[in-house]
Scaffold this motif. Sequence first.
Motif, PDB file in Angstrom:
ATOM      1  N   ARG B  19       0.827  -1.200   0.000  1.00  0.00           N
ATOM      2  CA  ARG B  19       0.000   0.000   0.000  1.00  0.00           C
ATOM      3  C   ARG B  19       0.869   1.262   0.000  1.00  0.00           C
ATOM      4  NH1 ARG B  19      -2.879   3.445   3.627  1.00  0.00           N
ATOM      5  NH2 ARG B  19      -5.019   3.838   2.912  1.00  0.00           N
ATOM      6  N   LYS B 235       1.604   4.344   9.653  1.00  0.00           N
ATOM      7  CA  LYS B 235       1.512   4.774   8.263  1.00  0.00           C
ATOM      8  C   LYS B 235       2.855   5.301   7.803  1.00  0.00           C
ATOM      9  CE  LYS B 235      -3.168   6.693   8.541  1.00  0.00           C
ATOM     10  NZ  LYS B 235      -3.984   5.702   7.838  1.00  0.00           N
ATOM     11  N   GLN B 251      -7.279   4.000   5.974  1.00  0.00           N
ATOM     12  CA  GLN B 251      -7.407   2.578   6.298  1.00  0.00           C
ATOM     13  C   GLN B 251      -8.389   2.395   7.437  1.00  0.00           C
ATOM     14  OE1 GLN B 251      -3.399   1.479   6.933  1.00  0.00           O
ATOM     15  NE2 GLN B 251      -3.565  -0.384   5.749  1.00  0.00           N
TER      16      GLN B 251
END
Lengths: 474, 252
Positions: B19, B235, B251
């Motif tokens: 991601r 993140k 998310q």
Amino acid sequence: MKCSHTWFDENVARTLADESLRAVIGQTSQSKIESRVVATAKVPNFEQLRDLATQIKQHTIEHLDHYLERFIEQVRANGGIVHFAATAADANACIARIAQDNGLKLAVKVKAMTTEETGLNAALAAAGVQVFETDLGEFIVQLDNDRPSHIVTPIIHKNRQTIARAMQRELGVPYTEDPETLTRYAREHLRDVFRRCDLGISGVNFGVAETGTICICTNEGNGRLSTTRPRVHVALMGIEKVIPRLVDLSVFLKVLSRSNTGQPITVYTSLMNGPRRESDPDGPEQLHVVLLDNGRRAIQQGRYREILHCIRCGACLNACPVYRHIGGHAYDSVYPGPIGKVLTPLLNDPKHYADLPQASSLCGFCRDVCPVRIDIPDLLVRLRRDQADGKAVPWLRRLAFRALFWALSTPRLMRWSQRVLRWGTVVGAKGDWNSRLPGPAAQLTRHRDTPRPAAKTFRDLWQSERDRGDQTDQ
Amino acid sequence: MGKSVALFVTCLTDTFAPRVGVAVVRVLRHFGCDVRFPEGQTCCGQPAYNNGFHREAAAQGRRMIDAFDFADYEHVVTPSGSCAAMVKHHLPELLADDAEYAERSWRLAERTYEFGTFLADVLHVDFTQIPAGTSRPVTYHYSCHLRGIQTIEGASAQVSRLAGIDYRPLAQIEQCCGFGGAFGAVFPGISNAMSQDKVTAIAATGAEVAVVNEAGCSFTIEGTARRRSVSVQFKHLAELLAEGLGLMDDQP
Ligand code: SF4
């Protein structure tokens, strides 16, 4: 990944289990690092001073013979006597002989890493010379039959209670945890020793080639007393401690204590030029400088020369996350922490100390705080390289690396390995994480969960990402 | 004026944090870059290098150089500071005596950027103009291998200056998280002690989101936090920016 349990693992396990010890070391180290930030911020050109200090060291170590020769000439011209010691044993024998020749029986010592390195105290005791440490920290270490665990703060691992108990036991004084009273006890005890001593032993922080001056930095004034009061002063100096000129000293004095305790300068900075002259009010009758090689020259001629730039400020120990958690004793070396991880295997049997260069995350905080900008992580990688080249890496670890390098060698193999790894971690998995790997991999999930390769790797996702981009581009 | 960029996604990000790769692509595109993904890439050789296997690291480095042929793009951008450092500092040193690759390694080194530094130094992105994308408190972990690439102040400012962010500075930010590649596997006890400290420091900020720009650090800290049931979302800066810019959904 570890093929056998080593002495280092054992030492590490012992300290890791001692929460209060780690807390003490962690807090003290952190507060020193914070003081360093404050102290260095006050000097507007501190970074340039570091550059300058680095350049001076680089130049001096490159031309070590030249500066040593000049230093020796000057010490002799000042009336000092110079000795050479190729090994630790030579140094100890040399100093014992000086004591015997002059009938010296009682020595006072200023904290000096070189004497720790050679194990001088034991050697002198065997030769019938009684030695007293006069630095408060070292005094307590000696009293408690302990070992220093930091190159500047030898009793960083001790709390007030253990110090108080040692003093009560060994000196017969009432138990107290008050630092001032404890210091007073030590002082009273040492006062009598200072009255009777005939030999003073010190190290050397800086030896000035231009003038033959030796410089000793202490915080307690014991250095001054120990080198002026006794009849004979012996300074045990690592050959790398020479610097070219007196003006260079000002650069090092500006960075030395600021880097460690955050003090602008050590409380006592003693400069000594030879034995007592007729016009001097005090000072020793004889000054001996013992130049210690003990592996340094070999380092100077090899690929690790940079480590000889070290001025033993101790900042790298304070910074180091590994040191903070395992403490100085775990390294089983006079020189612990980042500097020790490089120096110890170089000065001793590298096989015995094979774990030290490996026990680092290469985080580089030590390099950030080092006043002479020694690239310790780089030197650790070089030591690892020597191990890999010399087949000194345990076979299981070597095999694991081989497998990893192979898996990463082509996109196709990498893809395949990602899938194997995803399915290989399916037992005990919770989605993309695994908290209980089976078999030998269990070690990896002993303390923390471990991620599994994603069901779709980036390479898998790229196709649609690329198309998405093409659409927006149009 | 758009820049042409080749993404070096790195083996860890490709495998464990795809991601992040997607976020990097979207953010770069948002700022007008033309992004390619050279399919021949795998790993920069950092694991081999750090562990002293320098012949293998050099071999991997040559493959890396071959994979990133410069003909059709100006820059190489990677979400990892340590891999950027490997390419920028260590590859040229490893290949210095290689007649065929020495010069190419320098050219690759010059063109390679860590994601955050690329945004700041090449694209001159004004971080204060990017919305934080979350109202939850955010902290930032400085990965050690950014040393020599980006200062702690410069790196954390890329998070702390985002528009409307509730930023919580991390205590002892210069301390390592305990990852260190093989170090964590060979010395799990020491590594764990370091990770515990890091998780404790993160939890103490009260942050619900921790920005960690290095896959290895990220899963080391997150793995430890999960074990301790400390619920913080991890993140990469690219993900935070992509979400703030509406290029990606937050998310769950
Ligand atoms: S290596 Fe640098 S930081 Fe460490 S003790 Fe030596 S001079 Fe100080």
